[in-house]
Scaffold this motif. Structure first.
Motif, short mmCIF file in Angstrom:
data_model
loop_
_atom_site.label_atom_id
_atom_site.label_comp_id
_atom_site.label_asym_id
_atom_site.label_seq_id
_atom_site.Cartn_x
_atom_site.Cartn_y
_atom_site.Cartn_z
N GLY A 98 0.80 -1.19 0.10
CA GLY A 98 -0.28 -0.03 0.00
C GLY A 98 0.91 1.31 0.02
N LEU A 100 4.20 3.62 -1.50
CA LEU A 100 4.59 3.61 -2.74
C LEU A 100 6.10 4.46 -2.58
CD1 LEU A 100 1.93 4.45 -5.13
CD2 LEU A 100 3.13 2.22 -4.80
N HIS A 101 6.49 4.94 -1.54
CA HIS A 101 7.54 5.77 -1.14
C HIS A 101 8.71 4.92 -0.95
CE1 HIS A 101 4.12 7.97 0.86
NE2 HIS A 101 4.92 9.00 0.49
N ASP A 102 9.62 5.29 -1.92
CA ASP A 102 10.91 4.45 -2.21
C ASP A 102 12.22 5.04 -1.84
OD1 ASP A 102 10.99 6.01 -4.38
OD2 ASP A 102 11.33 4.00 -5.79
N SER A 146 10.23 -0.80 5.14
CA SER A 146 9.92 0.77 5.16
C SER A 146 8.56 1.14 5.35
CB SER A 146 10.98 1.11 4.09
OG SER A 146 10.98 2.79 4.21
N THR A 150 1.21 6.48 8.00
CA THR A 150 0.55 5.83 9.10
C THR A 150 -0.29 4.70 8.71
OG1 THR A 150 -0.80 7.58 9.30
CG2 THR A 150 0.82 7.65 10.59
N ALA A 179 9.63 7.37 8.33
CA ALA A 179 9.18 8.65 9.05
C ALA A 179 8.24 8.20 10.43
CB ALA A 179 8.82 9.90 8.32
N ALA A 198 19.06 5.90 7.67
CA ALA A 198 19.79 4.63 6.75
C ALA A 198 20.98 4.29 7.19
CB ALA A 198 19.84 5.17 5.13
CO1 B1M Z 1 4.12 11.16 0.14
N1 B1M Z 1 3.22 11.71 2.09
N2 B1M Z 1 2.17 10.47 -0.02
N3 B1M Z 1 4.54 10.89 -1.38
N4 B1M Z 1 5.42 12.02 0.91
C1 B1M Z 1 4.63 12.00 2.97
C2 B1M Z 1 5.24 10.50 3.70
C3 B1M Z 1 3.81 12.72 4.16
C4 B1M Z 1 4.40 12.79 5.67
C5 B1M Z 1 3.52 14.18 3.57
C6 B1M Z 1 2.87 14.97 4.55
O1 B1M Z 1 1.64 14.93 4.35
N5 B1M Z 1 3.39 15.74 5.40
C7 B1M Z 1 2.33 12.06 3.97
C8 B1M Z 1 2.21 10.84 5.17
C9 B1M Z 1 0.99 11.23 6.43
C10 B1M Z 1 1.15 10.07 7.30
O2 B1M Z 1 0.78 9.23 6.97
N6 B1M Z 1 1.43 10.38 8.44
C11 B1M Z 1 2.26 11.67 2.89
C12 B1M Z 1 1.13 11.21 1.82
C13 B1M Z 1 -0.31 11.63 2.82
C14 B1M Z 1 0.83 10.76 0.85
C15 B1M Z 1 -0.22 10.53 -0.06
C16 B1M Z 1 -1.09 9.77 0.63
C17 B1M Z 1 -0.68 11.77 -0.98
C18 B1M Z 1 -2.01 11.79 -1.50
O3 B1M Z 1 -1.95 10.98 -2.58
N7 B1M Z 1 -2.82 12.28 -1.18
C19 B1M Z 1 0.48 9.40 -1.29
C20 B1M Z 1 0.45 7.93 -1.04
C21 B1M Z 1 0.94 7.13 -1.97
C22 B1M Z 1 1.44 5.67 -1.59
O4 B1M Z 1 2.22 5.51 -1.08
N8 B1M Z 1 0.17 4.84 -1.65
C23 B1M Z 1 1.81 10.04 -1.25
C24 B1M Z 1 2.81 10.02 -2.39
C25 B1M Z 1 3.81 10.50 -2.57
C26 B1M Z 1 4.69 10.61 -3.67
C27 B1M Z 1 4.34 9.43 -4.64
C28 B1M Z 1 4.25 11.94 -4.50
C29 B1M Z 1 6.16 10.85 -3.12
C30 B1M Z 1 6.89 9.41 -3.33
C31 B1M Z 1 7.87 9.27 -4.54
C32 B1M Z 1 8.86 8.07 -3.98
O5 B1M Z 1 9.11 7.91 -2.93
N9 B1M Z 1 9.33 7.57 -5.13
C33 B1M Z 1 5.70 11.28 -1.83
C34 B1M Z 1 6.91 11.67 -1.13
C35 B1M Z 1 8.05 12.34 -1.77
C36 B1M Z 1 6.87 12.23 0.27
C37 B1M Z 1 7.56 13.08 1.15
C38 B1M Z 1 7.35 14.83 0.67
C39 B1M Z 1 9.19 12.78 1.02
C40 B1M Z 1 9.19 11.25 1.67
C41 B1M Z 1 10.84 11.18 1.24
O6 B1M Z 1 10.99 10.40 0.38
N10 B1M Z 1 11.65 11.70 2.17
C42 B1M Z 1 6.90 12.82 2.68
C43 B1M Z 1 7.12 13.96 3.68
C44 B1M Z 1 8.36 13.98 4.45
O7 B1M Z 1 8.63 12.85 4.74
N11 B1M Z 1 8.58 14.86 4.72
C45 B1M Z 1 5.46 12.43 2.05
C46 B1M Z 1 13.20 11.50 2.05
C47 B1M Z 1 13.68 10.36 2.60
C48 B1M Z 1 15.17 10.15 2.44
O8 B1M Z 1 13.16 9.84 3.89
O9 B1M Z 1 11.54 7.89 3.49
O10 B1M Z 1 11.60 9.25 5.65
P1 B1M Z 1 12.45 8.76 4.55
O11 B1M Z 1 13.58 7.79 5.03
C49 B1M Z 1 14.28 8.15 6.11
C50 B1M Z 1 14.20 7.62 7.18
O12 B1M Z 1 12.45 7.59 7.45
C51 B1M Z 1 14.72 6.39 7.31
O13 B1M Z 1 15.95 6.36 6.67
C52 B1M Z 1 15.80 7.53 5.69
C53 B1M Z 1 16.77 8.63 6.09
O14 B1M Z 1 18.36 8.24 6.28
N12 B1M Z 1 14.05 5.13 6.80
C54 B1M Z 1 14.45 3.84 7.36
C55 B1M Z 1 13.17 4.87 5.83
N13 B1M Z 1 13.00 3.34 5.59
C56 B1M Z 1 13.65 3.09 6.58
C57 B1M Z 1 13.93 1.72 6.80
C58 B1M Z 1 14.89 1.18 7.96
C59 B1M Z 1 15.36 2.06 8.65
C60 B1M Z 1 15.14 3.66 8.31
O15 B1M Z 1 14.83 -0.04 8.18
C61 B1M Z 1 14.46 -1.05 7.65
#
Ligand code: B1M
Length: 211
Positions: A98, A100-102, A146, A150, A179, A198
């Motif tokens: 479910g 798609l964040h990669d 990952s 929520t 996150a 990471a």
């Molecule tokens: Co999305 N998105 N998104 N999004 N997106 C978030 C996560 C969100 C927080 C934005 C917000 O509202 N502030 C929010 C989630 C809210 C929640 O659930 N609490 C959200 C939402 C709501 C959505 C959609 C539902 C939006 C919609 O359609 N209305 C939708 C859902 C799609 C789906 O997945 N089914 C959606 C879609 C998308 C895009 C496709 C547009 C795009 C993803 C593209 C892609 O990944 N190829 C996207 C993005 C980019 C984000 C934000 C802006 C950035 C995420 C990111 O890549 N961060 C994000 C906002 C935010 O996080 N500030 C958001 C950079 C990355 C390096 O960080 O992934 O956290 P992160 O990884 C970190 C740590 O978390 C950790 O290591 C990394 C750092 O070293 N980590 C691990 C990650 N995985 C790990 C595993 C481990 C250990 C550490 O061990 C196994």
């Protein structure tokens, strides 16, 4: 941050993939540290994340920024991964069903490869069945999951439940992150470890395998 890294961050925020790739290549050829270049890329994604939260940008803009981020990461991938000869152990990684964040998952994969681990990447939207099939086929030391939403966090528990049902839970360690994930959540669902980023995921994976 120096001017070049600032420029990478700004082009990433505008989703300008070819420019991000070219500037990242320039940073590499100028001898900048991979971790500094990574910080430039992460800075751009961080700004986009904040704007997304405030409804100043929307999914399409975030998506093109994410594409630029992944393309930039690909450029520094060899630098993040260079090392290890004999793999320390095997990890299966994926973003849960479910979700798609990669970007974070890709970063964890690169750091783990850099730490000398063999990593099998199942991609995004990975169902418990797919994790189980991959465990049965590859006999990994660790499953790394990952989740960025929520709403998809509970799918981590579904994987752990499926491992238990198949009698595989004792054969693999389970690591989780993303996150919204916390230490408490890891404890609640019976994962072995949560890590915040990471780099620590790679360190902990090695520690789990070697100890
Ligand atoms: Co999305 N998105 N998104 N999004 N997106 C978030 C996560 C969100 C927080 C934005 C917000 O509202 N502030 C929010 C989630 C809210 C929640 O659930 N609490 C959200 C939402 C709501 C959505 C959609 C539902 C939006 C919609 O359609 N209305 C939708 C859902 C799609 C789906 O997945 N089914 C959606 C879609 C998308 C895009 C496709 C547009 C795009 C993803 C593209 C892609 O990944 N190829 C996207 C993005 C980019 C984000 C934000 C802006 C950035 C995420 C990111 O890549 N961060 C994000 C906002 C935010 O996080 N500030 C958001 C950079 C990355 C390096 O960080 O992934 O956290 P992160 O990884 C970190 C740590 O978390 C950790 O290591 C990394 C750092 O070293 N980590 C691990 C990650 N995985 C790990 C595993 C481990 C250990 C550490 O061990 C196994």
């Amino acid at each position: 941050m120096n001017e070049l890294l600032q420029n990478i961050s700004e082009k990433l925020q505008k989703g300008k993939m070819p420019e991000v790739v070219a500037l990242t290549e320039q940073a590499v050829s100028e001898g900048l540290d991979a971790s500094d270049i990574l910080n430039g890329l992460l800075d751009g994604m961080g700004v986009i994340g904040e704007k997304f939260k405030r409804n100043e940008v929307f999914v399409p803009e975030v998506l093109i920024a994410a594409r630029a981020m992944n393309a930039g990461l690909d450029v520094i991938k060899p630098l993040l991964e260079e090392q290890g000869i004999e793999p320390v152990g095997k990890v299966i990684i994926g973003t849960v069903k479910g979700d798609l964040h990669d970007i974070g998952k890709n970063l964890v994969r690169m750091m783990m490869v850099g730490a000398g681990l063999e990593v099998i990447d199942l991609g995004v939207d990975v169902s418990p069945e797919k994790y189980i099939a991959a465990v049965e086929e590859n006999n990994p030391d660790i499953i790394a999951m990952s989740a960025l939403l929520t709403t998809t966090m509970p799918n981590m528990k579904a994987v752990i439940d499926a491992l238990e049902e198949k009698g595989l839970r004792d054969k693999v360690k389970v690591m989780i992150g993303g996150a919204p994930v916390t230490d408490n959540f890891a404890e609640e669902i019976g994962a072995d470890r949560y890590t915040v980023d990471a780099a620590s995921a790679a360190e902990v994976a090695k520690e789990l395998i070697l100890n």
